[in-house]
Scaffold this motif. Structure first.
Motif, PDB file in Angstrom:
ATOM      1  N   LEU A  80      -3.711 -13.393   5.386  1.00 44.76           N
ATOM      2  CA  LEU A  80      -4.062 -13.015   4.012  1.00 44.76           C
ATOM      3  C   LEU A  80      -4.768 -11.664   4.056  1.00 44.76           C
ATOM      4  O   LEU A  80      -5.937 -11.574   4.430  1.00 44.76           O
ATOM      5  CB  LEU A  80      -4.971 -14.073   3.384  1.00 44.76           C
ATOM      6  N   PHE A  81      -4.050 -10.613   3.683  1.00 43.35           N
ATOM      7  CA  PHE A  81      -4.604  -9.260   3.684  1.00 43.35           C
ATOM      8  C   PHE A  81      -5.308  -9.018   2.346  1.00 43.35           C
ATOM      9  O   PHE A  81      -4.648  -8.957   1.297  1.00 43.35           O
ATOM     10  CB  PHE A  81      -3.489  -8.229   3.873  1.00 43.35           C
ATOM     11  N   ARG A  82      -6.634  -8.857   2.392  1.00 43.66           N
ATOM     12  CA  ARG A  82      -7.408  -8.670   1.165  1.00 43.66           C
ATOM     13  C   ARG A  82      -7.384  -7.190   0.765  1.00 43.66           C
ATOM     14  O   ARG A  82      -8.254  -6.398   1.109  1.00 43.66           O
ATOM     15  CB  ARG A  82      -8.836  -9.185   1.344  1.00 43.66           C
ATOM     16  N   LEU A  83      -6.355  -6.831   0.021  1.00 44.04           N
ATOM     17  CA  LEU A  83      -6.126  -5.432  -0.328  1.00 44.04           C
ATOM     18  C   LEU A  83      -7.240  -4.863  -1.199  1.00 44.04           C
ATOM     19  O   LEU A  83      -7.497  -3.652  -1.165  1.00 44.04           O
ATOM     20  CB  LEU A  83      -4.769  -5.281  -1.035  1.00 44.04           C
ATOM     21  N   ASN A  84      -7.908  -5.716  -1.986  1.00 40.39           N
ATOM     22  CA  ASN A  84      -9.021  -5.228  -2.814  1.00 40.39           C
ATOM     23  C   ASN A  84     -10.215  -4.821  -1.951  1.00 40.39           C
ATOM     24  O   ASN A  84     -11.094  -4.089  -2.400  1.00 40.39           O
ATOM     25  CB  ASN A  84      -9.452  -6.288  -3.834  1.00 40.39           C
ATOM     26  N   VAL A  85     -10.226  -5.261  -0.692  1.00 39.33           N
ATOM     27  CA  VAL A  85     -11.313  -4.926   0.243  1.00 39.33           C
ATOM     28  C   VAL A  85     -10.914  -3.761   1.149  1.00 39.33           C
ATOM     29  O   VAL A  85     -11.657  -2.798   1.306  1.00 39.33           O
ATOM     30  CB  VAL A  85     -11.702  -6.145   1.108  1.00 39.33           C
ATOM     31  N   ILE A  86      -9.706  -3.843   1.747  1.00 39.02           N
ATOM     32  CA  ILE A  86      -9.326  -2.844   2.759  1.00 39.02           C
ATOM     33  C   ILE A  86      -8.328  -1.802   2.267  1.00 39.02           C
ATOM     34  O   ILE A  86      -8.105  -0.797   2.929  1.00 39.02           O
ATOM     35  CB  ILE A  86      -8.754  -3.525   4.025  1.00 39.02           C
ATOM     36  N   GLY A  87      -7.728  -2.039   1.100  1.00 38.94           N
ATOM     37  CA  GLY A  87      -6.753  -1.079   0.582  1.00 38.94           C
ATOM     38  C   GLY A  87      -5.449  -1.109   1.370  1.00 38.94           C
ATOM     39  O   GLY A  87      -5.193  -2.002   2.172  1.00 38.94           O
ATOM     40  N   MET A  88      -4.625  -0.104   1.127  1.00 32.95           N
ATOM     41  CA  MET A  88      -3.315  -0.005   1.773  1.00 32.95           C
ATOM     42  C   MET A  88      -3.484   0.723   3.109  1.00 32.95           C
ATOM     43  O   MET A  88      -3.376   1.940   3.194  1.00 32.95           O
ATOM     44  CB  MET A  88      -2.339   0.744   0.860  1.00 32.95           C
ATOM     45  N   THR A  89      -3.793  -0.021   4.149  1.00 30.54           N
ATOM     46  CA  THR A  89      -4.076   0.580   5.451  1.00 30.54           C
ATOM     47  C   THR A  89      -2.780   1.057   6.116  1.00 30.54           C
ATOM     48  O   THR A  89      -1.680   0.597   5.750  1.00 30.54           O
ATOM     49  CB  THR A  89      -4.753  -0.432   6.393  1.00 30.54           C
ATOM     50  N   PRO A  90      -2.867   1.947   7.109  1.00 30.55           N
ATOM     51  CA  PRO A  90      -1.664   2.391   7.820  1.00 30.55           C
ATOM     52  C   PRO A  90      -0.861   1.228   8.411  1.00 30.55           C
ATOM     53  O   PRO A  90       0.374   1.266   8.411  1.00 30.55           O
ATOM     54  CB  PRO A  90      -2.223   3.293   8.925  1.00 30.55           C
ATOM     55  N   ALA A  91      -1.553   0.211   8.894  1.00 33.05           N
ATOM     56  CA  ALA A  91      -0.850  -0.947   9.463  1.00 33.05           C
ATOM     57  C   ALA A  91      -0.042  -1.689   8.393  1.00 33.05           C
ATOM     58  O   ALA A  91       1.102  -2.097   8.631  1.00 33.05           O
ATOM     59  CB  ALA A  91      -1.850  -1.898  10.121  1.00 33.05           C
ATOM     60  N   ILE A  92      -0.616  -1.854   7.215  1.00 34.54           N
ATOM     61  CA  ILE A  92       0.090  -2.548   6.136  1.00 34.54           C
ATOM     62  C   ILE A  92       1.294  -1.725   5.678  1.00 34.54           C
ATOM     63  O   ILE A  92       2.373  -2.267   5.423  1.00 34.54           O
ATOM     64  CB  ILE A  92      -0.870  -2.856   4.970  1.00 34.54           C
ATOM     65  N   VAL A  93       1.116  -0.414   5.610  1.00 28.85           N
ATOM     66  CA  VAL A  93       2.250   0.465   5.283  1.00 28.85           C
ATOM     67  C   VAL A  93       3.362   0.286   6.326  1.00 28.85           C
ATOM     68  O   VAL A  93       4.550   0.175   5.985  1.00 28.85           O
ATOM     69  CB  VAL A  93       1.808   1.942   5.205  1.00 28.85           C
ATOM     70  N   ARG A  94       2.976   0.220   7.592  1.00 29.93           N
ATOM     71  CA  ARG A  94       3.951   0.037   8.676  1.00 29.93           C
ATOM     72  C   ARG A  94       4.709  -1.282   8.510  1.00 29.93           C
ATOM     73  O   ARG A  94       5.932  -1.345   8.702  1.00 29.93           O
ATOM     74  CB  ARG A  94       3.200   0.061  10.016  1.00 29.93           C
ATOM     75  N   LEU A  95       3.993  -2.313   8.116  1.00 30.74           N
ATOM     76  CA  LEU A  95       4.623  -3.612   7.872  1.00 30.74           C
ATOM     77  C   LEU A  95       5.622  -3.528   6.717  1.00 30.74           C
ATOM     78  O   LEU A  95       6.760  -4.004   6.812  1.00 30.74           O
ATOM     79  CB  LEU A  95       3.552  -4.657   7.556  1.00 30.74           C
ATOM     80  N   LEU A  96       5.206  -2.904   5.629  1.00 37.97           N
ATOM     81  CA  LEU A  96       6.046  -2.838   4.435  1.00 37.97           C
ATOM     82  C   LEU A  96       7.251  -1.916   4.621  1.00 37.97           C
ATOM     83  O   LEU A  96       8.265  -2.063   3.934  1.00 37.97           O
ATOM     84  CB  LEU A  96       5.218  -2.383   3.228  1.00 37.97           C
ATOM     85  N   GLU A  97       7.138  -0.968   5.548  1.00 35.20           N
ATOM     86  CA  GLU A  97       8.241  -0.038   5.785  1.00 35.20           C
ATOM     87  C   GLU A  97       9.185  -0.521   6.891  1.00 35.20           C
ATOM     88  O   GLU A  97      10.269   0.036   7.074  1.00 35.20           O
ATOM     89  CB  GLU A  97       7.699   1.343   6.163  1.00 35.20           C
ATOM     90  N   ASP A  98       8.793  -1.560   7.612  1.00 37.22           N
ATOM     91  CA  ASP A  98       9.580  -2.054   8.740  1.00 37.22           C
ATOM     92  C   ASP A  98      10.976  -2.506   8.302  1.00 37.22           C
ATOM     93  O   ASP A  98      11.143  -3.138   7.257  1.00 37.22           O
ATOM     94  CB  ASP A  98       8.853  -3.237   9.388  1.00 37.22           C
ATOM     95  N   THR A  99      11.973  -2.169   9.121  1.00 44.22           N
ATOM     96  CA  THR A  99      13.357  -2.561   8.811  1.00 44.22           C
ATOM     97  C   THR A  99      13.932  -3.493   9.877  1.00 44.22           C
ATOM     98  O   THR A  99      15.124  -3.782   9.864  1.00 44.22           O
ATOM     99  CB  THR A  99      14.261  -1.313   8.697  1.00 44.22           C
ATOM    100  N   THR A 100      13.106  -3.972  10.801  1.00 44.43           N
ATOM    101  CA  THR A 100      13.622  -4.809  11.886  1.00 44.43           C
ATOM    102  C   THR A 100      13.454  -6.299  11.634  1.00 44.43           C
ATOM    103  O   THR A 100      14.265  -7.103  12.106  1.00 44.43           O
ATOM    104  CB  THR A 100      12.932  -4.457  13.223  1.00 44.43           C
TER     105      THR A 100
END
Length: 206
Positions: A80-100
């Motif tokens: 559970l990524f608490r985006l209201n606390v940590i925002g859109m971190t580079p790791a989360i961006v990497r997850l959302l952009e992943d194509t594998t």
């Protein structure tokens, strides 16, 4: 094995009488960039992921809240990524952009719109269950009805309108969020199985 009986439309009044389905795996709450990095490294080694988001409900006209939680599940763990606390971190961006790794959501287009308001990213490989249910004749689009139809179990929505920006998520919120993301994997894989095997009988309801 007998053919599975499924319905084009599941009777909503019958849903709440079914046994309740809950995620029984481990739930991790992510509240730092370091935790997010470790979690994403793990998640991107998995064969499939279920995703969902939660946003604090607005009860007054003109009030708007950003997505507060991104939940990402495997078969037996949910982060559970608490985006209201940590925002859109580079790791989360990497997850959302992943194509594998295939990432399964429901009504995911709406979730993506909300996530894009938090930061820029290019959409990775996402599969929306709503694009696939029609392939076996199901007309329902809600998670609750789909799960009831395919598995004969009830997913509670009691926590949906709770405050997802509260300081600490309670156990009921965490279980609700994890169950929704995990259920996406189960529904998608069962749809794929039924489509491949033809092991079902569709009952047409008016």
């Amino acid at each position: 094995m007998m053919n599975k009986l499924i319905y084009n439309k599941f009777d909503k009044s019958a849903v709440s009488s079914l046994p309740r389905a809950v995620f029984e795996g481990k739930i991790h709450v992510i509240i730092s960039r370091t935790q997010a990095e470790r979690a994403v490294n793990y998640l991107l080694t998995q064969p499939i992921l279920g995703l969902d988001t939660e946003t604090r409900p607005a009860f007054t006209r003109g009030t708007f809240y950003h997505v507060a939680l991104l939940q990402v599940a495997t078969y037996d763990q949910c982060f559970l990524f608490r985006l209201n606390v940590i925002g859109m971190t580079p790791a989360i961006v990497r997850l959302l952009e992943d194509t594998t790794v295939p990432k399964i959501g429901l009504s995911w287009h709406d979730d993506l719109l909300g996530l894009h308001k938090l930061g820029k990213f290019n959409n990775g490989s996402f599969i929306d269950i709503q694009d696939h249910v029609c392939e076996i004749g199901i007309e329902d689009l809600s998670l609750q009805k789909l799960y009831a139809n395919l598995f004969g179990q009830y997913i509670s929505k009691a926590q949906r309108l709770t405050n997802w920006e509260c300081d600490i998520l309670n156990e009921k919120q965490k279980l609700y969020a994890a169950t929704d993301a995990w259920a996406c994997i189960r529904i998608y894989e069962e749809l794929q199985r039924l489509k491949t095997t033809g092991d079902y009988t569709l009952v047409e309801q008016q």
